[in-house]
Design an enzyme around this catalytic site. Structure first.
Site, short mmCIF file in Angstrom:
data_model
loop_
_atom_site.label_atom_id
_atom_site.label_comp_id
_atom_site.label_asym_id
_atom_site.label_seq_id
_atom_site.Cartn_x
_atom_site.Cartn_y
_atom_site.Cartn_z
N TYR A 101 0.83 -1.08 -0.08
CA TYR A 101 0.09 -0.05 0.04
C TYR A 101 0.97 1.26 -0.18
O TYR A 101 1.84 1.26 0.60
CB TYR A 101 -0.63 -0.04 1.24
N GLU A 189 -3.64 7.22 -4.21
CA GLU A 189 -3.37 6.03 -3.53
C GLU A 189 -3.24 4.93 -4.49
O GLU A 189 -3.84 4.89 -5.51
CB GLU A 189 -4.66 5.65 -2.68
#
Ligand code: GDP
Ligand code: MN
Length: 382
Positions: A101, A189
């Site tokens: 992530y 993101e």
């Protein structure tokens, strides 16, 4: 302005972040075409809707290339968390061995840009933080200095990124920070950032939300804008209503951006979730109020509507007239909570009370915002 995954990925790719081979498709036939074009045995069909957690909601489907067109028929038109699927990103299926992530956002409290990195990915960051708190790295970047290389190295260690991927993940973080500043983003993101069986790093998903106030100087964004507004947002724009769809189920109508925002905050505070932001502005006519109500109840997620008006130049009697018009002309069985205060408040309340006497329906008249927000949650807005 939120970009779709496929748009965000194009920007990522342009700035040197590897993305899977694929293209957007608007019909099952086109899905079939793209699947053939890609040439991999299996493809991933990804619903392009502006909401996270599509995987869990059934919006991501893995298919044999030959069956992709057929499988996409079930996906087109499907409702994913209140958003209708109208376009599908068709990509080569990656053989994923690790999910990680990377996220960058503005943090008002820290007065800077916050970067979060984790060696665990594929679930949302709140879940990662709860389950793997020791696998997250976090840094605040002073936007004037920018992101230092040592900060990136610390992030890699703190996040527990395996050493063999250090160099590549380092590169992605630097590039993503570059994109964040270059496009004046509020959030970007990559979740998951993946390693494939052949050791390559890919952005398997992508989010990029750009500050609306900067669009005027972001030429590329202006070009993408047409494609991003949802049906309802476009319908609202044509009527001069400031409408933003959100994913809760309490419809909100308020006057003024500040009032709309305060109303949403209050709803969150009492445990509810707003379905939208709708600002009828100052001095709204009764027709505008009626159109707003029509618009809001077209969202299938809306279970209750909270109308919160503080009349300054907006006249409560006109708002009341608009609501009565809406109730009489639109077939709606959704409860409405109404708070009217300020200019012509008593006239407004009279109109509503008159209407309620003749038509005892699900309208609830309240005195304060707090009372209204609580009532809305009580009436099904959780
Ligand atoms: P989200 O649920 O909206 O965040 O959508 P994502 O694009 O992140 O996809 C959800 C999940 O689907 C990912 O976390 C992956 O586990 C899986 N996924 C997506 N693309 C691929 C792929 O190419 N190969 C494999 N094996 N899984 C994929
Ligand atoms: Mn994702």
């Amino acid at each position: 302005m939120k970009l779709y995954e496929y748009q965000a990925k194009q920007i990522f790719s342009k700035h040197g972040i590897r993305i899977p081979n694929g293209r957007i498709a608007y019909s099952p036939e086109e899905v079939g075409e793209v699947a053939r074009e890609i040439g991999s045995e299996e493809v991933v069909l990804k619903s392009q809707v502006l909401v996270g957690g599509r995987g869990k909601a059934g919006g991501i489907v893995i298919s044999n290339a030959g069956e992709a067109a057929f499988k996409s028929r079930e996906l087109f038109g499907k409702d994913i968390k209140g958003f209708k699927v109208e376009k599908i990103l068709v990509e080569e299926k990656l053989d994923i061995v690790k999910e990680m992530y990377v996220g960058i956002t503005l943090d008002r409290e820290r007065k800077g840009v916050v970067i979060l990195v984790s060696s665990v990915g594929g679930m949302d960051i709140e879940e990662i933080a709860a389950k793997f708190p020791d696998k997250i790295g976090r840094k605040t970047v002073n936007p004037v200095w920018g992101l230092w290389d040592y900060q990136v190295r610390e992030l890699l260690y703190e996040a527990g990124i395996p050493k063999e991927y250090f160099k590549d993940v380092f590169g992605v973080i630097k590039k993503l920070y570059g994109i964040f500043t270059r496009y004046e983003a509020e959030l970007t993101e990559i979740n998951p950032l993946v390693i494939t069986s052949d050791g390559k790093l890919y952005a398997a998903d992508g989010r990029l939300n750009v500050d609306d106030n900067s669009i005027y100087r972001q030429k590329e964004m202006a070009e993408l804008k047409e494609l991003t507004g949802s049906e309802l947002e476009i319908a609202a724009e044509s009527k001069g209503i400031n409408y933003v769809k959100l994913d809760g189920n309490i419809g909100v109508i308020a006057n003024g951006a500040g009032m709309s925002m305060a109303t949403m905050d209050l709803i969150y505070l009492v445990g509810g979730k707003p379905a939208n932001f709708l600002d009828i502005g100052g001095g709204a006519s009764s027709d505008l109020v009626k159109s707003s109500m029509e618009l809001i109840i077209r969202d299938p997620n809306v279970k209750v509507v909270f109308v919160n008006i503080f009349g300054g130049i907006t006249r409560c009697d006109l708002v009341a007239e608009g609501l009565v018009k809406a109730f009489s002309e639109i077939d709606m069985d959704i409860p409405v909570v109404l708070r009217l205060a300020g200019t012509n408040e008593e006239e407004g309340r009279k109109i509503i009370e008159n209407y309620m006497r003749k038509n005892p329906n699900k309208l609830v008249l309240v005195r304060t915002m707090e009372e209204g927000a609580k009532k809305a949650v009580e009436l099904g807005g959780v």
